[in-house]
Design an enzyme around this catalytic site. Sequence first.
Site, mmCIF file in Angstrom:
data_model
loop_
_atom_site.group_PDB
_atom_site.id
_atom_site.type_symbol
_atom_site.label_atom_id
_atom_site.label_comp_id
_atom_site.label_asym_id
_atom_site.label_seq_id
_atom_site.Cartn_x
_atom_site.Cartn_y
_atom_site.Cartn_z
ATOM 1 N N ASN A 107 0.870 -1.173 0.000
ATOM 2 C CA ASN A 107 0.000 0.000 0.000
ATOM 3 C C ASN A 107 0.910 1.227 0.000
ATOM 4 O OD1 ASN A 107 -1.824 2.029 0.472
ATOM 5 N ND2 ASN A 107 -2.701 1.142 2.334
ATOM 6 N N ARG B 202 -2.477 -2.078 -3.497
ATOM 7 C CA ARG B 202 -3.706 -1.307 -3.308
ATOM 8 C C ARG B 202 -3.604 -0.027 -4.139
ATOM 9 N NH1 ARG B 202 -4.938 3.166 0.902
ATOM 10 N NH2 ARG B 202 -7.111 3.536 0.412
ATOM 11 N N HIS C 49 -12.823 3.155 -0.253
ATOM 12 C CA HIS C 49 -12.917 2.068 0.742
ATOM 13 C C HIS C 49 -13.621 0.838 0.170
ATOM 14 C CE1 HIS C 49 -12.915 5.174 4.258
ATOM 15 N NE2 HIS C 49 -11.703 4.670 4.116
ATOM 16 N N HIS D 159 -17.992 2.124 7.380
ATOM 17 C CA HIS D 159 -16.543 2.060 7.620
ATOM 18 C C HIS D 159 -16.156 3.387 8.281
ATOM 19 C CE1 HIS D 159 -12.275 0.940 6.525
ATOM 20 N NE2 HIS D 159 -12.174 2.183 6.971
ATOM 21 N N ARG E 178 -11.104 15.685 7.748
ATOM 22 C CA ARG E 178 -11.837 16.056 6.528
ATOM 23 C C ARG E 178 -13.260 16.480 6.882
ATOM 24 N NH1 ARG E 178 -10.547 10.540 3.333
ATOM 25 N NH2 ARG E 178 -8.915 10.113 4.823
ATOM 26 N N ASP F 120 -8.388 12.571 16.517
ATOM 27 C CA ASP F 120 -8.538 11.178 16.919
ATOM 28 C C ASP F 120 -9.827 10.994 17.732
ATOM 29 O OD1 ASP F 120 -6.281 8.694 17.412
ATOM 30 O OD2 ASP F 120 -8.066 8.730 18.673
ATOM 31 N N GLY G 253 -11.426 1.600 12.469
ATOM 32 C CA GLY G 253 -10.947 1.843 13.834
ATOM 33 C C GLY G 253 -12.041 2.302 14.789
ATOM 34 N N ASN H 93 -14.139 -0.331 17.357
ATOM 35 C CA ASN H 93 -13.706 -0.138 18.752
ATOM 36 C C ASN H 93 -14.544 0.802 19.597
ATOM 37 O OD1 ASN H 93 -11.157 -1.716 18.717
ATOM 38 N ND2 ASN H 93 -10.651 -0.262 17.098
ATOM 39 N N GLU I 199 -8.411 -5.326 4.734
ATOM 40 C CA GLU I 199 -8.222 -5.019 3.317
ATOM 41 C C GLU I 199 -7.042 -5.784 2.727
ATOM 42 O OE1 GLU I 199 -9.114 -0.569 2.530
ATOM 43 O OE2 GLU I 199 -8.947 -0.812 4.683
HETATM 44 P P1 AMP Z 1 -8.526 3.716 11.209
HETATM 45 O O1 AMP Z 1 -8.342 4.859 10.266
HETATM 46 O O2 AMP Z 1 -9.489 2.687 10.700
HETATM 47 O O3 AMP Z 1 -7.244 3.117 11.692
HETATM 48 O O4 AMP Z 1 -9.233 4.316 12.516
HETATM 49 C C1 AMP Z 1 -8.635 5.311 13.297
HETATM 50 C C2 AMP Z 1 -9.688 5.868 14.264
HETATM 51 O O5 AMP Z 1 -10.146 4.806 15.107
HETATM 52 C C3 AMP Z 1 -9.156 6.959 15.176
HETATM 53 O O6 AMP Z 1 -10.057 8.049 15.216
HETATM 54 C C4 AMP Z 1 -9.107 6.285 16.516
HETATM 55 O O7 AMP Z 1 -9.361 7.161 17.571
HETATM 56 C C5 AMP Z 1 -10.236 5.287 16.426
HETATM 57 N N1 AMP Z 1 -10.032 4.222 17.416
HETATM 58 C C6 AMP Z 1 -9.074 3.274 17.407
HETATM 59 N N2 AMP Z 1 -9.162 2.522 18.538
HETATM 60 C C7 AMP Z 1 -10.195 3.011 19.266
HETATM 61 C C8 AMP Z 1 -10.769 2.686 20.529
HETATM 62 N N3 AMP Z 1 -10.303 1.678 21.261
HETATM 63 N N4 AMP Z 1 -11.827 3.415 20.946
HETATM 64 C C9 AMP Z 1 -12.299 4.428 20.210
HETATM 65 N N5 AMP Z 1 -11.813 4.808 19.014
HETATM 66 C C10 AMP Z 1 -10.766 4.112 18.549
#
Ligand code: AMP
Length: 404
Positions: free
Chosen positions: A8, A92, A182, A210, A243, A285, A333, A337, A387
Amino acid sequence: MNLVLVVNAGSSSLKYQLLNMDDESVIAKGNCDRIGVGGHLSHKVPSKSYVLEQDCDFPTHTEAFEKLVEVLTTGEGKVVGSMSEISAVGHRIVQGAEIFDRACMVTEEVIDQIDGLSELAPVHNHPHALALRACSKVLPKGTPQVVVFDTAFHQTMPPKAFLFGLPYEDYKEYHVRKYGFHGTSHRFVSAALAEAMGKDIKDLKIVSCHLGNGSSITAVDGGKSVDTSMGFTPLDGILMGTRCGSVDPSAVTFVMQKHGFDPHQMSEYMNKKSGFLGLSGVGSDNRDIQNACLEGNERAILTSDILQYQIKKYIGAYAAAMNGLDAVLFTGGIGENSWEVREAVCENMEYFGIKIDKAYNKTIRGKLTKISTPDSKIEVWVVPTNEELLIARDTLAVIAESKK
Ligand code: AMP
């Protein structure tokens, strides 16, 4: 072992995973980072709990690939005797536009076509082409390579879903339309969900959410994407880490005037300074947003409310678009989670037919499981995405097909 290397590549990074497709396990993974501005390698071999962090010199993707070959074949992180043990490489690719509606073998012509689409995905496609050329240079001659496109899954969208209300000539002349992104993830998780539900995907209407740093929601009807929230670029749709998602186009030109931004500056503003970051002032985040919510930070609470409200609206809209809904899934993410986001999205949806088990939902992180109650008309699931695995599977499938 049937080894597939999944690559990737971004403008300054080259993420990789080496998978053993006999059991679909990860043999090694890592990232060559800071390409063009220095160089750093992070290499992991899970079976040995081996981790290597090293500063390197990566003027271009070629040096990064050479380093990747070195760490895979020598030293403590070695996993293969030589690169000829690797049966194929899967790449990718973000933008395949209307040229590529499925994965295909890499040829010189395909690389040129991918590069030719750079105007539609300036941040991604040119670096992909550089990486493809570098990979061909460094790997043993004859190693088959396959490209898998983020946009391909969405090529089944009908024109009523993918066209904007701009003059038709802009579509014909400049290819301005919704492409969606995605796609590999939405395809993987919707198929995994059908399997988990014990149903044929052809009989299911799914809304796939997603949610990560970048987020998109897709209506999957009978296994096909019929609409999706990202658009011409991955900026459209719901609120994301940095974004903005969908904005009235007049607000864009107005803000440009107010700040004196040129198009590039405005693009940076919407891509890098907006979303959770710009709205909350806390960060990009989701974990920081959720923590700030607990502390009573009003802008974080507002940001969280906006995100959940937008997701809810997409679920409703896509149920209408598909004339029904069997299941909603959460992935990425945040989707995998964040029980808080899942709970808030599903709150007050009983009328609609969604009821989740709140106590159970709170315990779920990154696990394939149903979180709706037995009497919920629409099932709600958490489905971890993968992915890289789907790219590796596609790579082998394309190669097998090419040999027929
Ligand atoms: P990704 O781009 O799919 O890797 O997702 C990243 C996002 O997932 C970020 O905003 C992280 O804060 C969120 N994330 C990852 N782990 C957790 C968790 N345990 N609880 C809440 N949000 C999470």
